[in-house]
Enzyme design. Structure first.
Site, PDB file in Angstrom:
ATOM      1  N   ASP A 134       0.861  -1.181   0.000  1.00 46.69           N
ATOM      2  CA  ASP A 134       0.000   0.000   0.000  1.00 46.69           C
ATOM      3  C   ASP A 134       0.903   1.239   0.000  1.00 46.69           C
ATOM      4  OD1 ASP A 134      -1.820  -2.053   0.412  1.00 46.69           O
ATOM      5  OD2 ASP A 134      -3.032  -0.905   1.839  1.00 46.69           O
ATOM      6  N   LYS A 138      -6.875   3.452  -3.107  1.00 43.78           N
ATOM      7  CA  LYS A 138      -7.314   3.390  -1.714  1.00 43.78           C
ATOM      8  C   LYS A 138      -7.528   4.810  -1.197  1.00 43.78           C
ATOM      9  CE  LYS A 138      -5.255   1.967   2.757  1.00 43.78           C
ATOM     10  NZ  LYS A 138      -4.144   1.212   3.365  1.00 43.78           N
ATOM     11  N   LYS A 171     -10.364   0.462  -2.426  1.00 37.71           N
ATOM     12  CA  LYS A 171     -10.282   0.157  -0.992  1.00 37.71           C
ATOM     13  C   LYS A 171     -10.681   1.388  -0.183  1.00 37.71           C
ATOM     14  CE  LYS A 171      -6.988  -1.278   2.626  1.00 37.71           C
ATOM     15  NZ  LYS A 171      -5.627  -1.819   2.885  1.00 37.71           N
TER      16      LYS A 171
END
Length: 254
Positions: free
Chosen positions: A100, A164, A196
């Site tokens: 991430d 995300k 996400k």
């Protein structure tokens, strides 16, 4: 689609990146997180932890399909590209299944589009096809729909597998309005890119709102761990409570 709350809760568990990214994380905390990731109602999609805990978690979850996610350029997004690529290579060597990456969102806000693009491209090159790359755009700081849209476009066009919302370390994290903007960009550019929602998703009702939005924009099949995730720490206990389990049952499948 989500009238049956038990079905919705089990789906949300399957889509969850169970997360612990705290300054006081310890081996005992990570062991407990690994146990929590495997429930009688199904495993979570992944756990998201700091890089130093990857080997421990990898060993603990070796018999499961739970993925090990970690963070780079976190949480500020201000690292130099070469350093972040080096960090990415290191966490992959540790055994990370997913990375991430925090987009250099402050550079984007200053009108610098080249640095975010180059960072995502180079980190994706390091990840290759074996390691999933999620790009955190920090939508709560970007705030404006046009900036959220631009960040999403840059990340996707540069190779992100997921986009995300948030690090969970700022005042405003995931919001439905930001999610809508991001999902709309995904629908236009590449419907195979994942989404996400991270930070602030604490209850089944919260989760259902995001899942419904994802299904409305990209279809029911989009609600798969391959394309839709929640980054959450407190959500799991609420979902298990909906399913009639106490927190002590979290690790009963481990």
């Amino acid at each position: 689609m989500f009238e049956d709350r038990h079905i919705a809760a089990r789906l949300a568990i399957a889509l969850m990146d169970l997360t612990s990214l705290n300054d006081d994380d310890s081996p005992a905390v990570i062991d407990n997180l690994c146990q929590q990731a495997r429930t009688n109602q199904g495993d979570t999609a992944a756990i998201c932890i700091y890089p130093q805990f990857i080997p421990q978690a990898k060993a603990k979850l070796a018999s499961s399909d739970v993925q090990i996610a970690t963070v780079v350029n976190f949480p500020s997004g201000n690292g130099q590209i070469d350093m972040i690529v080096s960090q990415t290579n290191q966490v992959i060597d540790y055994g990370a299944d997913e990375v991430d990456l925090v987009l250099p969102y402050q550079a984007l806000m200053q009108g610098n589009l080249d640095t975010p693009k180059a960072m995502v491209e180079q980190v994706k090159a390091a990840c290759g096809n074996q390691v999933l790359l999620k790009v955190i755009i920090e939508s709560g700081i970007l705030a404006e729909a046009k900036l959220i849209q631009k960040a999403s476009e840059i990340a996707i066009n540069a190779g992100a597998d997921f986009i995300k919302t948030s690090t969970g370390k700022v005042a405003v994290n995931a919001t439905l309005s930001a999610a809508k903007t991001m999902l709309d960009v995904i629908a236009v550019i590449n419907p195979k890119v994942g989404f996400k929602a991270a930070g602030g998703v604490r209850t089944l009702d919260d989760a259902v709102r995001y899942m419904q939005l994802g299904a409305d924009r990209l279809g029911n099949d989009y609600l798969s761990k391959k394309t839709f995730r929640f980054g959450a720490s407190g959500l799991l206990s609420n979902l298990l409570s909906e399913l009639g389990q106490e927190s002590g049952d979290l690790n009963s499948k481990y």
